[in-house]
Design an enzyme around this catalytic site. Structure first.
Site, PDB file in Angstrom:
ATOM      1  N   ARG A   1       8.944   3.763   2.758  1.00 35.02           N
ATOM      2  CA  ARG A   1       7.978   4.923   3.144  1.00 35.02           C
ATOM      3  C   ARG A   1       7.618   4.624   4.663  1.00 35.02           C
ATOM      4  NH1 ARG A   1       2.438   4.533  -0.131  1.00 35.02           N
ATOM      5  NH2 ARG A   1       2.657   7.181  -0.499  1.00 35.02           N
TER       6      ARG A   1
ATOM      7  N   ASP B   1      -3.306  -2.616  -1.886  1.00 35.21           N
ATOM      8  CA  ASP B   1      -2.070  -1.563  -2.183  1.00 35.21           C
ATOM      9  C   ASP B   1      -0.947  -2.616  -1.481  1.00 35.21           C
ATOM     10  OD1 ASP B   1      -0.431  -0.164  -3.188  1.00 35.21           O
ATOM     11  OD2 ASP B   1      -1.040   1.776  -3.825  1.00 35.21           O
TER      12      ASP B   1
ATOM     13  N   GLY C   1       2.725  -0.626  -5.713  1.00 39.67           N
ATOM     14  CA  GLY C   1       3.262   0.520  -5.681  1.00 39.67           C
ATOM     15  C   GLY C   1       2.668   0.730  -7.083  1.00 39.67           C
TER      16      GLY C   1
ATOM     17  N   ASP D   1       2.926   3.320 -11.342  1.00 43.73           N
ATOM     18  CA  ASP D   1       2.968   4.508 -10.473  1.00 43.73           C
ATOM     19  C   ASP D   1       3.162   5.699 -11.252  1.00 43.73           C
ATOM     20  OD1 ASP D   1       1.553   4.055  -7.836  1.00 43.73           O
ATOM     21  OD2 ASP D   1       3.349   3.915  -7.107  1.00 43.73           O
TER      22      ASP D   1
HETATM   23  C1  GLA Z   1       0.805   3.404  -4.352  1.00 42.90           C
HETATM   24  C2  GLA Z   1      -0.177   3.463  -5.494  1.00 42.90           C
HETATM   25  C3  GLA Z   1      -0.575   5.299  -5.693  1.00 42.90           C
HETATM   26  C4  GLA Z   1      -1.180   5.666  -3.875  1.00 42.90           C
HETATM   27  C5  GLA Z   1      -0.275   5.570  -3.332  1.00 42.90           C
HETATM   28  C6  GLA Z   1      -1.259   5.487  -2.300  1.00 42.90           C
HETATM   29  O1  GLA Z   1       1.971   3.991  -4.888  1.00 42.90           O
HETATM   30  O2  GLA Z   1       0.459   2.668  -6.559  1.00 42.90           O
HETATM   31  O3  GLA Z   1      -1.432   4.193  -6.636  1.00 42.90           O
HETATM   32  O4  GLA Z   1      -2.310   4.335  -3.768  1.00 42.90           O
HETATM   33  O5  GLA Z   1       0.272   4.560  -3.088  1.00 42.90           O
HETATM   34  O6  GLA Z   1       0.210   6.073  -0.550  1.00 42.90           O
END
Ligand code: GLA
Length: 733
Positions: free
Chosen positions: A447, A482, A532, A552
């Site tokens: 990423r 996160d 994630g 997600d």
């Molecule tokens: C991750 C989280 C999402 C969001 C994104 C932001 O994927 O799981 O809910 O917060 O990051 O970048």
């Protein structure tokens, strides 16, 4: 001292851990071998005649110096196997000595019993409220030659069918050794035709239930991603082939750890099952100098005589009552609106205010500002590590916006990704050495971001200081922590070359340290874990954050499978689940609004869409869902949970929760596909009081608890795919 949960029969040399539900038996055998006798339904007494049979087995050798060919460490059921002791099972522990050998021959040395349960230093663990609640047996096994001691910890709770296990390794010798493997536990079973249940998956597709037979050989379920991972949750169950949700034996094992793990299930030549659980030995090498100790993570072992549902209920209570520490674990979890799927990075204060206003009108209780509020982060290529507000988006500062949210009567939550660094960040420009990398090699992006070398205290302190600057203002009510990539290029700059094998585990310890400092400093902030989605959805994480973003993938139908698997181990209150737009952004599926609401109400409800773009009809639906959820969330978040129908095996998914006094229940049934001329299906409830009468709150119809459980009700025929129906029953007697 009150020893009645653990007894030692001096004559038979048998330890018996027991409460009124379970027994765990182990014995000292020839040559100081610690053998496993039994784990399962309570037995009152153990009679030595039931010992493992003596028999000369070809190619299973015997104790050093012994002429007895009927005793072999390779065949007998054991509590902890090591490399170098005539045991061809996959070892629980491997040690490398200065002479290069990996020989380790553990023999029983002593035991002690303690009331309560000692803490595990630096690691999450199950705890006790008072010493009367549990007892702990500590058995010391020693390797005489090297004077390494392995203390095996067993805790049994008085009122739960649970034993916890962990190991402490102590170097009481004169020389430095290297631990190359140190499992938290081993358990062996004879004559069990077990199947294994695991929770594998992928990003946005976590924790599917898989069940398979165990062929002869070693079967490994593991993560080497540096975290517990989306790909293989640190959980495993052993069940009989006939075990179902409500019948049969189920043994559940959950590792309280958020890093690399390894579950090894072996069916050996004698049809015995051998299970090791612990930190993955991949790239693991821990230096143990004289007097140094190594603490393994803990495993929660649950026994259920009534199938998987009961196993899950035990895990749910244990994780909620005795792993979670946050004061929020017993509070009703707020209904959230999160701006991620609503705006992604494209927002500023002016754009967010109307969402806050609308959230207020709809009865939503918290606004969560997700990724993109800091540095100059307009996409995911920059600014990780720069935890200060982007004044372009918030010209008057974050506090100003937080005040606005509070003024509207909502709580204010904020997203962080504290373990990361972007090349394009002030942090990297000032401290390029903070980025984890192998000297002389370019690290791999994921990423387009990189890991911090978190094992270094200076690095942790830098992030801690940045975060407290924001949090000390007192305007943040919630944090979403996160982690959007896995570990690679693993190297800790402060460690010498021969200790780089510690880097993975030290990363996890450092993560726990940073998180612990923050949750301790801010007991009034509700922390939510995330990686994630559900990449770090484990019991270790629950020790710090009482809730975790489950995936997600916010598509309601995909979530059925994810949440179903999650419910095998983790309580509903731990799982956050949001309603998002349709077609869904992850898989394009179109689902009815009501179904999205019903599925999200399985856990802690939230909305992850632009509320200002809702049609009037959908707005009314949100308001209705929110007000309904407020009435039922005490039961859905904290009630006893039952899986009724599995989306993995049929066209329906159904689950329910029941209040502790059995006076209320909430039931949800989802039809996945619609059919012309469908079969009649019924839903039979569980966990109600058969002698009580219950009213369906929506229709005021009255049913007996026994009727609802024994006859069940016919499900309405679904008109269209992906239809959900929720029921709320209240006892009238
Ligand atoms: C991750 C989280 C999402 C969001 C994104 C932001 O994927 O799981 O809910 O917060 O990051 O970048």
């Amino acid at each position: 001292m009150n020893h009645e949960l653990i007894t030692f029969d001096q004559e038979q040399k048998v330890f018996h851990l027991h409460n009124d539900k379970i027994s765990y038996l182990l014995a000292i055998e020839d040559g100081g071998t610690l053998s496993h006798l039994y784990f399962g339904k309570r037995v009152k007494n153990y009679h030595g005649q039931l010992r493992y049979p003596r028999r000369d087995r070809g190619f299973s050798g015997n104790l050093p110096g012994s002429l007895d060919r009927t005793f072999s460490r390779d065949s007998i059921l054991k509590e902890y196997s090591t490399a170098g002791e005539m045991d061809y099972h996959t070892p629980a522990a491997i040690v490398r000595h200065p002479d290069g050998a990996n020989a380790l021959f553990l023999t029983y040395q002593s035991y002690r019993i303690e009331d309560g349960k000692p803490d595990l230093k630096g690691l999450p663990h199950a705890w006790v409220k008072n010493k009367n609640e549990a007892q702990t047996l500590i058995i010391r096994l020693e390797d005489k030659k090297s004077q390494l001691d392995f203390d095996l910890y067993y805790t049994i709770y008085r009122d739960r069918p649970v034993v916890t296990r962990s190991v402490q390794v102590l170097n009481n010798g004169q020389e430095t050794v290297f631990l190359e493997k140190a499992a938290s536990m081993q358990i062996d079973f004879a004559d069990r035709n077990f199947e294994v249940i695991t929770l594998p998956g992928a990003h946005a597709n976590e924790r599917h239930v898989e069940r398979e037979k165990i062929g002869q050989g070693i079967h490994v379920y593991s993560s080497i991603r540096g975290t517990s991972s989306h790909q293989m949750n640190p959980f495993l169950a052993l069940v009989d082939p006939e075990t179902t949700e409500n019948n049969g034996d189920a043994y559940g094992f959950s590792l309280v750890y958020s890093g690399n793990h390894k579950f090894e299930v072996e069916r050996d030549q004698f049809n015995q099952i051998h299970l090791n659980i612990g930190i993955n030995d991949f790239n693991f090498k821990w230096q143990l100098a004289p007097k140094a100790e190594f603490q393994t993570p803990e495993v929660l072992m649950v026994y259920s005589a009534h199938g998987l549902n009961q196993m899950s209920q035990t895990f749910h209570r244990l994780i909620h009552d005795r792993i979670m520490r946050s004061k929020f674990k017993d509070q009703l979890r707020p209904i959230v609106v999160n701006n991620w799927e609503a705006t992604y990075f494209d927002f500023d204060e002016d754009k967010l205010r109307p969402i806050v206003d609308k959230a207020k009108d709809l009865g939503i209780e918290m606004f969560v500002l997700d990724d993109g509020w800091f540095g100059h982060r307009d996409d995911d290529n920059s600014s990780l590590g720069d935890w200060y507000v982007d004044h372009k988006k918030f010209p008057k500062g974050l506090g100003h916006f937080a005040d606005y949210v509070h003024h509207q009567g909502l709580k204010f939550g904020l997203w962080f990704e504290p373990e990361m660094i972007s090349y394009d960040s002030d942090l990297y420009r000032q401290h390029p050495d903070y980025l984890m990398h192998v000297p002389g090699r370019k690290p791999s992006p994921s990423r387009n971001q990189y890991l911090l070398d978190l094992g270094r205290k200076e690095v942790r302190d830098n992030i801690y200081e940045q975060m407290i600057k924001i949090l000390d203002g007192g305007k943040i009510d919630y944090i979403k922590w996160d982690m959007n990539r896995h570990l690679s290029d693993i190297y800790e700059a402060d460690l010498p070359a021969d200790r780089q094998g510690e880097a993975y585990h030290r990363y996890v310890l450092s993560y726990y340290d940073l998180l612990d400092r923050l949750v301790t400093r801010y007991p009034n902030i509700l922390f939510e874990g995330c990686s994630g989605g559900g990449g770090r959805f484990d019991a270790g994480q629950a020790y710090y954050t009482p809730q975790i973003w489950a995936s997600d993938n916010s598509d309601a139908i995909a979530r059925l499978v994810i949440q179903y698997g999650t419910s095998l181990v983790y309580p509903q209150s731990m799982m956050t689940s949001h309603v998002s737009v349709s077609p869904n952004e992850q898989n394009g599926r179109i689902t009815p609004f009501d179904t999205r609401g019903a599925v999200a109400m399985w856990g802690d409800l939230g909305y992850e869409l632009d509320l200002t773009k809702l049609s009037a009809a959908d707005s009314r639906k949100v308001a209705k869902q929110v007000s309904k959820y407020k009435k039922i969330r005490q039961i859905t978040q904290y009630g006893k949970f039952y899986r009724l129908k599995s989306p993995m095996t049929g066209n329906q998914c159904a689950w329910m929760t029941v209040s502790p006094d059995q006076s209320e229940a909430v039931v949800t049934v989802v039809d996945i596909m619609a059919y012309a001329q469908p079969y009649c299906t019924k839903t039979k409830l569980m966990g109600l009081d058969p002698s009580k009468r219950y009213e369906d709150v929506a229709t005021q119809e009255i049913f007996g608890g026994d009727e609802l459980m024994n006859l069940g009700f016919y499900d309405p025929f679904a008109n269209g795919d992906f239809q959900a129906k929720m029921y709320h029953f209240k006892a009238v007697d």
